[in-house]
Motif scaffolding. Structure first.
Motif, PDB file in Angstrom:
ATOM      1  N   ARG A 135       0.833  -1.213   0.000  1.00  0.00           N
ATOM      2  CA  ARG A 135       0.000   0.000   0.000  1.00  0.00           C
ATOM      3  C   ARG A 135       0.862   1.255   0.000  1.00  0.00           C
ATOM      4  NH1 ARG A 135      -4.918   0.761   4.078  1.00  0.00           N
ATOM      5  NH2 ARG A 135      -5.832  -0.604   2.484  1.00  0.00           N
ATOM      6  N   PHE A 136       0.555   2.144  -0.951  1.00  0.00           N
ATOM      7  CA  PHE A 136       1.121   3.494  -0.921  1.00  0.00           C
ATOM      8  C   PHE A 136       0.126   4.372  -0.180  1.00  0.00           C
ATOM      9  CE2 PHE A 136       3.571   1.580  -4.276  1.00  0.00           C
ATOM     10  CZ  PHE A 136       4.817   2.159  -4.135  1.00  0.00           C
ATOM     11  N   LYS A 137       0.458   4.687   1.067  1.00  0.00           N
ATOM     12  CA  LYS A 137      -0.484   5.409   1.916  1.00  0.00           C
ATOM     13  C   LYS A 137      -0.893   6.776   1.355  1.00  0.00           C
ATOM     14  CE  LYS A 137       0.468   5.034   6.502  1.00  0.00           C
ATOM     15  NZ  LYS A 137       1.336   4.646   7.660  1.00  0.00           N
ATOM     16  N   PRO A 138       0.032   7.542   0.750  1.00  0.00           N
ATOM     17  CA  PRO A 138      -0.392   8.856   0.232  1.00  0.00           C
ATOM     18  C   PRO A 138      -1.517   8.750  -0.790  1.00  0.00           C
ATOM     19  CG  PRO A 138       1.996   8.690   0.259  1.00  0.00           C
ATOM     20  CD  PRO A 138       1.471   7.319   0.569  1.00  0.00           C
ATOM     21  N   TYR A 139      -1.574   7.651  -1.534  1.00  0.00           N
ATOM     22  CA  TYR A 139      -2.627   7.488  -2.547  1.00  0.00           C
ATOM     23  C   TYR A 139      -3.732   6.547  -2.077  1.00  0.00           C
ATOM     24  CZ  TYR A 139       1.514   8.946  -5.176  1.00  0.00           C
ATOM     25  OH  TYR A 139       2.638   9.585  -5.583  1.00  0.00           O
ATOM     26  N   GLN A 140      -3.537   5.889  -0.923  1.00  0.00           N
ATOM     27  CA  GLN A 140      -4.455   4.834  -0.473  1.00  0.00           C
ATOM     28  C   GLN A 140      -4.702   3.811  -1.578  1.00  0.00           C
ATOM     29  OE1 GLN A 140      -6.057   3.902   2.495  1.00  0.00           O
ATOM     30  NE2 GLN A 140      -4.512   5.226   3.401  1.00  0.00           N
ATOM     31  N   GLU A 141      -3.601   3.450  -2.253  1.00  0.00           N
ATOM     32  CA  GLU A 141      -3.677   2.419  -3.288  1.00  0.00           C
ATOM     33  C   GLU A 141      -2.943   1.174  -2.800  1.00  0.00           C
ATOM     34  OE1 GLU A 141      -3.539   5.332  -7.264  1.00  0.00           O
ATOM     35  OE2 GLU A 141      -1.763   4.210  -6.619  1.00  0.00           O
ATOM     36  N   THR A 142      -3.576   0.013  -2.978  1.00  0.00           N
ATOM     37  CA  THR A 142      -2.938  -1.222  -2.546  1.00  0.00           C
ATOM     38  C   THR A 142      -2.742  -2.124  -3.748  1.00  0.00           C
ATOM     39  OG1 THR A 142      -4.118  -0.999  -0.452  1.00  0.00           O
ATOM     40  CG2 THR A 142      -3.069  -3.121  -0.886  1.00  0.00           C
TER      41      THR A 142
END
Lengths: 196, 196
Positions: A135-142
């Motif tokens: 997960r890239f937290k800044p984008y909330q993409e997993t």
């Protein structure tokens, strides 16, 4: 400029209302909490049996008080020798690791220990479905990334190559997991596409 | 009759020699230690990837001393919601629980919790190989018992039937695991016979 107390209070209230307005999104939930909720959904719908392994703890001292539960009074966190999650889906062994990063442009490979790499190689060799959820937290993409894809980057780093995988590469080699309010990281959808 | 110190000493030596003579057997090792050693053997020979799950601990308080590792200062043992061991063998998902008893004539079913029964049912339904390793300590015999066999006895007990499975029944429905000094509970031999 400093406001008197009253104003400060109102200011805080406004902020808190604003926060409530966006609470339907998945912001702020940890990846672990999202995966646990997803696994619980899969389990109750009888889709898959996948659990998080307990955190490995070295227990040093335990007190046994009369008439109450044993208390661990000295313990230490141990490094995991395997991945965090495993189980079974459609007769296949499932094994994965979850990692999140605050970085916007890269996933640092130092997040993954050698023991875990060895374990993932073992699982792949014996025919399991093995992957990472990153997960890239800044984008909330997993992203769902197959273990063997990531392992090759890890060895490159070991041999002196890049110590991280660029965000764009993860987008390229990985698959964005769909978000659903009950299946917050719906990784079975990706497994269905890739393996069945 | 009390002997002078010298005699007592010699007596103890004799006993200890006698004990050494039988030290090649597997007496005294716990079932967990035997299974861990067996899994380690399987792993290093690349036969199977099977690990014990860590003991589930609810961590309440952690101290973070300067310049040293975090110390858990309050924690509690949680009841396991799954079985203790799982992994992969010949592409199949493996899942089992290990139990030992001091009884000579029966295996008490109170040893197995409802959560574990539910978990074993789930694993069987999804196509995993699920079983128990049950050791009768007085005989140092460890039996491989298929989960569904044991589950039926567990439900009988729940409905008011026998609260234990007789030793003779375990001998009948189970398979004695071979002992080898490196593979102390060689359960893969039984799996080969039953599933492949």
């Amino acid at each position: 400029m400093n406001y008197p107390n009253g104003m400060g209070g109102r200011g805080r209230n406004t902020q808190s209302n604003k926060k409530n307005n966006i609470s339907f999104s998945n912001r702020g939930m940890s990846l672990e909490a999202d995966i646990n909720a997803t696994n619980e959904y899969y389990l109750t719908r009888d889709l898959a049996v996948i659990h998080k392994k307990p955190t490995p703890v070295q227990i040093v001292k335990v007190n046994y008080p009369k008439r109450s539960a044993a208390v661990i009074t000295e313990g230490y966190f141990k490094q995991a020798s395997t991945t965090d999650y495993n189980g079974i889906y459609q007769k296949r062994h499932i094994d994965f690791e979850a990692k999140e990063t605050n970085h916007k442009t890269r996933f640092p490979l130092a997040n993954i220990h050698e023991h875990q790499i060895n374990h993932m190689e073992n699982v792949v060799r014996h025919g399991g479905i093995c992957f990472l959820l990153i997960r890239f937290k800044p984008y909330q993409e997993t992203y769902f990334v197959k273990a063997d894809e990531l392992i090759s980057y890890w060895y490159d780093a070991l041999k002196g190559g890049r110590k991280s995988v660029p965000y764009d590469t993860i987008k390229n080699i990985g698959y964005l997991t769909p978000f659903h309010y009950l299946k917050r990281v719906d990784y079975l959808r990706i497994i269905d596409r890739l393996y069945f």
